[in-house]
Design an enzyme around this catalytic site. Structure first.
Site, PDB file in Angstrom:
ATOM      1  N   GLU A  86       0.848  -1.179   0.000  1.00 45.51           N
ATOM      2  CA  GLU A  86       0.000   0.000   0.000  1.00 45.51           C
ATOM      3  C   GLU A  86       0.889   1.236   0.000  1.00 45.51           C
ATOM      4  O   GLU A  86       1.813   1.352   0.818  1.00 45.51           O
ATOM      5  CB  GLU A  86      -0.945   0.054   1.199  1.00 45.51           C
ATOM      6  CG  GLU A  86      -1.861   1.277   1.149  1.00 45.51           C
ATOM      7  CD  GLU A  86      -2.950   1.270   2.206  1.00 45.51           C
ATOM      8  OE1 GLU A  86      -3.994   1.893   1.965  1.00 45.51           O
ATOM      9  OE2 GLU A  86      -2.771   0.646   3.271  1.00 45.51           O
ATOM     10  N   ILE A  87       0.610   2.132  -0.930  1.00 46.70           N
ATOM     11  CA  ILE A  87       1.294   3.418  -0.985  1.00 46.70           C
ATOM     12  C   ILE A  87       0.489   4.400  -0.154  1.00 46.70           C
ATOM     13  O   ILE A  87      -0.675   4.674  -0.459  1.00 46.70           O
ATOM     14  CB  ILE A  87       1.420   3.907  -2.436  1.00 46.70           C
ATOM     15  CG1 ILE A  87       2.194   2.884  -3.277  1.00 46.70           C
ATOM     16  CG2 ILE A  87       2.097   5.263  -2.493  1.00 46.70           C
ATOM     17  CD1 ILE A  87       2.191   3.187  -4.779  1.00 46.70           C
ATOM     18  N   VAL A 122       0.655   5.778   4.190  1.00 46.41           N
ATOM     19  CA  VAL A 122       0.475   5.263   5.556  1.00 46.41           C
ATOM     20  C   VAL A 122      -0.376   6.223   6.380  1.00 46.41           C
ATOM     21  O   VAL A 122      -1.274   5.804   7.112  1.00 46.41           O
ATOM     22  CB  VAL A 122       1.840   5.029   6.245  1.00 46.41           C
ATOM     23  CG1 VAL A 122       1.650   4.653   7.702  1.00 46.41           C
ATOM     24  CG2 VAL A 122       2.633   3.950   5.503  1.00 46.41           C
ATOM     25  N   ASP A 179       5.622   5.470   2.602  1.00 48.63           N
ATOM     26  CA  ASP A 179       5.183   6.851   2.804  1.00 48.63           C
ATOM     27  C   ASP A 179       6.403   7.752   2.729  1.00 48.63           C
ATOM     28  O   ASP A 179       7.529   7.319   3.037  1.00 48.63           O
ATOM     29  CB  ASP A 179       4.488   7.013   4.160  1.00 48.63           C
ATOM     30  CG  ASP A 179       3.544   8.221   4.170  1.00 48.63           C
ATOM     31  OD1 ASP A 179       2.312   8.007   4.128  1.00 48.63           O
ATOM     32  OD2 ASP A 179       4.037   9.370   4.225  1.00 48.63           O
ATOM     33  N   ASP A 205      -2.767   4.656  -2.322  1.00 54.54           N
ATOM     34  CA  ASP A 205      -3.510   5.646  -1.535  1.00 54.54           C
ATOM     35  C   ASP A 205      -2.515   6.688  -1.041  1.00 54.54           C
ATOM     36  O   ASP A 205      -2.512   7.070   0.112  1.00 54.54           O
ATOM     37  CB  ASP A 205      -4.220   4.959  -0.354  1.00 54.54           C
ATOM     38  CG  ASP A 205      -5.081   5.925   0.458  1.00 54.54           C
ATOM     39  OD1 ASP A 205      -5.485   6.964  -0.097  1.00 54.54           O
ATOM     40  OD2 ASP A 205      -5.334   5.648   1.646  1.00 54.54           O
ATOM     41  N   HIS A 260      -2.021  11.190  -4.210  1.00 56.32           N
ATOM     42  CA  HIS A 260      -3.163  11.500  -5.080  1.00 56.32           C
ATOM     43  C   HIS A 260      -2.786  12.484  -6.188  1.00 56.32           C
ATOM     44  O   HIS A 260      -3.669  12.954  -6.920  1.00 56.32           O
ATOM     45  CB  HIS A 260      -4.368  12.036  -4.305  1.00 56.32           C
ATOM     46  CG  HIS A 260      -4.727  11.219  -3.097  1.00 56.32           C
ATOM     47  ND1 HIS A 260      -4.584   9.854  -3.049  1.00 56.32           N
ATOM     48  CD2 HIS A 260      -5.224  11.594  -1.894  1.00 56.32           C
ATOM     49  CE1 HIS A 260      -4.983   9.411  -1.869  1.00 56.32           C
ATOM     50  NE2 HIS A 260      -5.362  10.443  -1.141  1.00 56.32           N
ATOM     51  N   ASP A 287      -8.977   7.244  -4.707  1.00 55.70           N
ATOM     52  CA  ASP A 287      -9.105   8.702  -4.658  1.00 55.70           C
ATOM     53  C   ASP A 287      -8.806   9.335  -6.014  1.00 55.70           C
ATOM     54  O   ASP A 287      -8.190  10.404  -6.107  1.00 55.70           O
ATOM     55  CB  ASP A 287      -8.216   9.298  -3.568  1.00 55.70           C
ATOM     56  CG  ASP A 287      -8.680   8.902  -2.172  1.00 55.70           C
ATOM     57  OD1 ASP A 287      -9.833   8.451  -2.045  1.00 55.70           O
ATOM     58  OD2 ASP A 287      -7.906   9.039  -1.213  1.00 55.70           O
TER      59      ASP A 287
END
Length: 242
Positions: A42-43, A45, A68, A110, A113, A139
């Site tokens: 996951e990008i 945090v 992150d 995430d 963005h 998003d």
């Protein structure tokens, strides 16, 4: 929402921020990955609320990587997870993670963005996605915000980039070679699914071009003739009054 409707009421003190409709999308797209250990990235945090959620969602023994740009996010690392500090817009950083942890079954962006970051991350990490893996960018409404590198019909936005992926996926069938040549992405991209604010790309490494099947009385005749035809027209032409 299955898992998520059970998890949310008992989540811990780390803040988790998601749009309400995302959880149903996660359920639909990611449930098939729960049966065995996977490699997940996951990008983004932020406050760390997603780490325990994904740790519980995926099977024991999964490799869970979170990145992150904020060094303070390292403090959110929990047992069974890896938090790496760096920019999602840095191809060298992403390549180092792919070498260390990849290939990945699921990648979820995430992060910032920012449209340029979303595109850069996709292009750097897509080659490190497993066959049948999924790459999710959430998003994506930021594609409609000029301050994030987007704007309505801005060709630089991630939404417009994703629309072009659909063309690239269909380039097997081109009838306009100069205008629309074959793109090698067609060999690897199985589907592009658009949800409200989320784009999901599924990978499928195709060793051969698509095959058309003519089936009658149990006999199957394969053909790729349709991929080589040029200047074709509909067999129904002039049969509908036009």
């Amino acid at each position: 929402m299955g898992f998520f409707s059970d998890y949310i009421p008992r989540s811990g003190d780390k803040l988790l921020t998601k749009w309400a409709h995302y959880f149903e999308i996660y359920e639909r797209e990611l449930t098939r990955f729960r049966a065995r250990p996977v490699t997940f990235m996951e990008i983004g945090v932020f406050r760390g609320g997603s780490l325990p959620m994904w740790k519980e969602f995926f099977a024991p023994g999964s490799t869970l990587v979170f990145i992150d740009i904020d060094p303070d996010c390292k403090a959110h690392e929990i047992e069974g997870t890896h938090v790496e500090i760096g920019s999602q817009g840095d191809p060298a950083f992403l390549a180092s993670l792919a070498d260390r942890y990849g290939p990945f079954d699921v990648i979820l962006d995430d992060g910032s963005h920012l449209c340029p970051h979303q595109i850069a991350s996709f292009e750097a990490l897509w080659p490190h996605l497993t066959d049948r893996g999924v790459y999710m960018v959430e998003d994506c409404h930021s594609s409609y915000w000029p301050g994030f590198g987007g704007g309505y019909r801005n060709e630089a936005s991630f939404i417009e980039y994703s629309k072009r992926l659909i063309d690239r996926m269909h380039s097997w069938y081109t009838d306009q070679d100069a205008l629309f040549p074959f793109d090698d992405m067609a060999r690897h991209l199985n589907s592009v699914r658009f949800y409200d604010s989320i784009v999901v790309c599924e990978k499928l490494d195709k060793q051969q071009p698509p095959t058309s099947l003519a089936i009658r009385n149990g006999k199957v005749e394969p053909s790729r003739k349709a991929l080589t035809l040029r200047n074709r027209s509909s067999v129904f032409a002039n049969k509908d009054g036009r």
